[in-house]
Design a protein around this motif. Structure first.
Motif, PDB file in Angstrom:
ATOM      1  N   HIS A 143       1.335  -1.442  -0.001  1.00 49.07           N
ATOM      2  CA  HIS A 143      -0.221   0.276  -0.164  1.00 49.07           C
ATOM      3  C   HIS A 143       0.870   1.031  -0.472  1.00 49.07           C
ATOM      4  O   HIS A 143       1.417   1.722   1.123  1.00 49.07           O
ATOM      5  CB  HIS A 143      -0.999   0.276   0.791  1.00 49.07           C
ATOM      6  N   LEU A 144       0.433   2.088  -0.781  1.00 47.51           N
ATOM      7  CA  LEU A 144       1.855   3.030  -1.148  1.00 47.51           C
ATOM      8  C   LEU A 144       0.792   4.726  -1.434  1.00 47.51           C
ATOM      9  O   LEU A 144      -0.734   4.332  -1.519  1.00 47.51           O
ATOM     10  CB  LEU A 144       2.529   2.654  -2.541  1.00 47.51           C
ATOM     11  N   ARG A 145       1.353   5.675  -0.608  1.00 47.27           N
ATOM     12  CA  ARG A 145       0.621   6.691  -1.192  1.00 47.27           C
ATOM     13  C   ARG A 145       1.642   7.766  -2.239  1.00 47.27           C
ATOM     14  O   ARG A 145       2.360   7.503  -1.995  1.00 47.27           O
ATOM     15  CB  ARG A 145       0.577   7.549  -0.021  1.00 47.27           C
ATOM     16  N   CYS A 146       1.176   8.162  -3.374  1.00 44.52           N
ATOM     17  CA  CYS A 146       2.043   8.836  -4.221  1.00 44.52           C
ATOM     18  C   CYS A 146       2.879  10.600  -3.622  1.00 44.52           C
ATOM     19  O   CYS A 146       1.404  11.351  -2.997  1.00 44.52           O
ATOM     20  CB  CYS A 146       0.430   9.282  -5.038  1.00 44.52           C
ATOM     21  N   PRO A 147       3.306  10.571  -3.559  1.00 36.37           N
ATOM     22  CA  PRO A 147       3.605  11.963  -2.937  1.00 36.37           C
ATOM     23  C   PRO A 147       3.438  13.503  -2.666  1.00 36.37           C
ATOM     24  O   PRO A 147       3.041  14.033  -2.867  1.00 36.37           O
ATOM     25  CB  PRO A 147       5.276  12.044  -2.772  1.00 36.37           C
ATOM     26  N   ASP A 148       3.250  13.034  -4.507  1.00 35.78           N
ATOM     27  CA  ASP A 148       2.688  14.608  -4.991  1.00 35.78           C
ATOM     28  C   ASP A 148       1.302  15.418  -4.478  1.00 35.78           C
ATOM     29  O   ASP A 148       0.463  16.060  -4.899  1.00 35.78           O
ATOM     30  CB  ASP A 148       2.828  14.086  -6.975  1.00 35.78           C
ATOM     31  N   CYS A 149       0.398  13.905  -4.949  1.00 32.21           N
ATOM     32  CA  CYS A 149      -0.871  14.063  -4.667  1.00 32.21           C
ATOM     33  C   CYS A 149      -1.866  13.750  -4.381  1.00 32.21           C
ATOM     34  O   CYS A 149      -2.414  14.006  -3.366  1.00 32.21           O
ATOM     35  CB  CYS A 149      -1.569  13.506  -6.708  1.00 32.21           C
ATOM     36  N   GLY A 150      -1.146  12.965  -3.251  1.00 31.76           N
ATOM     37  CA  GLY A 150      -1.506  11.871  -2.415  1.00 31.76           C
ATOM     38  C   GLY A 150      -2.857  10.418  -2.237  1.00 31.76           C
ATOM     39  O   GLY A 150      -2.846  10.251  -1.881  1.00 31.76           O
ATOM     40  N   LYS A 151      -2.936  10.454  -3.257  1.00 27.02           N
ATOM     41  CA  LYS A 151      -3.758   9.360  -3.722  1.00 27.02           C
ATOM     42  C   LYS A 151      -2.818   8.238  -3.012  1.00 27.02           C
ATOM     43  O   LYS A 151      -1.759   7.913  -3.515  1.00 27.02           O
ATOM     44  CB  LYS A 151      -3.758   9.161  -4.729  1.00 27.02           C
ATOM     45  N   ARG A 162       0.618  -1.525  -4.890  1.00 21.36           N
ATOM     46  CA  ARG A 162       1.522  -2.645  -5.845  1.00 21.36           C
ATOM     47  C   ARG A 162       2.026  -3.464  -5.533  1.00 21.36           C
ATOM     48  O   ARG A 162       1.645  -4.377  -4.282  1.00 21.36           O
ATOM     49  CB  ARG A 162       2.532  -1.518  -6.025  1.00 21.36           C
ATOM     50  N   GLN A 163       1.520  -4.343  -6.592  1.00 23.82           N
ATOM     51  CA  GLN A 163       2.297  -5.774  -6.165  1.00 23.82           C
ATOM     52  C   GLN A 163       3.581  -6.573  -6.525  1.00 23.82           C
ATOM     53  O   GLN A 163       4.101  -5.609  -7.525  1.00 23.82           O
ATOM     54  CB  GLN A 163       1.938  -7.104  -7.625  1.00 23.82           C
ATOM     55  N   VAL A 164       4.503  -6.865  -5.167  1.00 24.02           N
ATOM     56  CA  VAL A 164       5.836  -6.568  -4.902  1.00 24.02           C
ATOM     57  C   VAL A 164       5.982  -8.603  -5.160  1.00 24.02           C
ATOM     58  O   VAL A 164       5.352  -9.408  -4.448  1.00 24.02           O
ATOM     59  CB  VAL A 164       6.366  -5.481  -4.335  1.00 24.02           C
ATOM     60  N   GLN A 165       6.896  -8.802  -5.620  1.00 24.87           N
ATOM     61  CA  GLN A 165       7.676 -10.141  -4.925  1.00 24.87           C
ATOM     62  C   GLN A 165       7.652 -10.505  -2.949  1.00 24.87           C
ATOM     63  O   GLN A 165       7.822  -9.478  -2.494  1.00 24.87           O
ATOM     64  CB  GLN A 165       9.113 -10.842  -4.999  1.00 24.87           C
TER      65      GLN A 165
END
Length: 177
Positions: free
Chosen positions: A83-91, A95-98
């Motif tokens: 679970h990530l948050r965009c540093p520019d827009c905050g949305k 993202r799937q990761v190994q």
């Protein structure tokens, strides 16, 4: 000399995006450089869903013996959502990761060396996180280490332990699709 080849599939996949290659041709070329057939070959990857016909067909081909396929032992691990948050827009987004592939590779490197399954390891991976495992099998267990990777992203930490570095770019004429 018994030689084992271990592949971080994501590493080779990223190289193949810019220069598509054939796994069977790569294995055949490595065997030529090795001077004899490889004892075992391992392909470690993460996959969310392996039930699609194309993906299942690819994994079955990887497992198939020559001349049909390269005869890999395929080990698949699950993907996890990050679970990530965009540093520019905050949305927020997922993202799937190994999950587990690097630990699986490091464990396999050490386990097979400790069992005496190989004298030489060919590792197709570029991540410096494997340094401790490589250092241990080279320094303590006296195994020979060959790295097979791309000039653009092969950790200098790993290169420092290699008895030989095989550059994918130099092998292109022999392994390209």
């Amino acid at each position: 000399m018994r030689t084992v080849w271990i592949i971080d599939a994501a590493y080779l996949f990223n190289h193949g995006k810019s220069r598509p290659f054939d796994y069977l041709k790569l294995k055949n070329h490595l065997e030529t450089l090795n001077g004899e057939p490889l004892y075992e070959s391992y392909f470690l990857n993460s996959a969310q869903d392996t039930s699609s016909d194309d993906l299942q067909g690819f994994y079955n081909w990887l497992k198939s013996a020559p001349p049909k396929g390269p005869k890999f032992r395929v080990q698949l691990y699950k993907l996890k959502s990050m679970h990530l948050r965009c540093p520019d827009c905050g949305k927020t987004f997922d993202r799937q990761v190994q999950k587990g592939v690097d630990v699986g590779i490091a464990t396999l490197i050490i386990k097979l060396a400790a069992q005496g399954a190989y004298d030489r390891l060919i590792l197709c991976a570029g991540d410096g996180d494997f340094e401790d495992a490589i250092s241990y099998v080279k320094s303590e267990l006296r195994k020979e280490i060959w790295l097979c990777g791309s000039m653009t992203n092969l950790s200098p930490d790993l290169q420092s332990y290699a008895d030989k570095v095989l550059w994918l770019e130099d092998m292109s004429p022999m392994i390209d699709r």
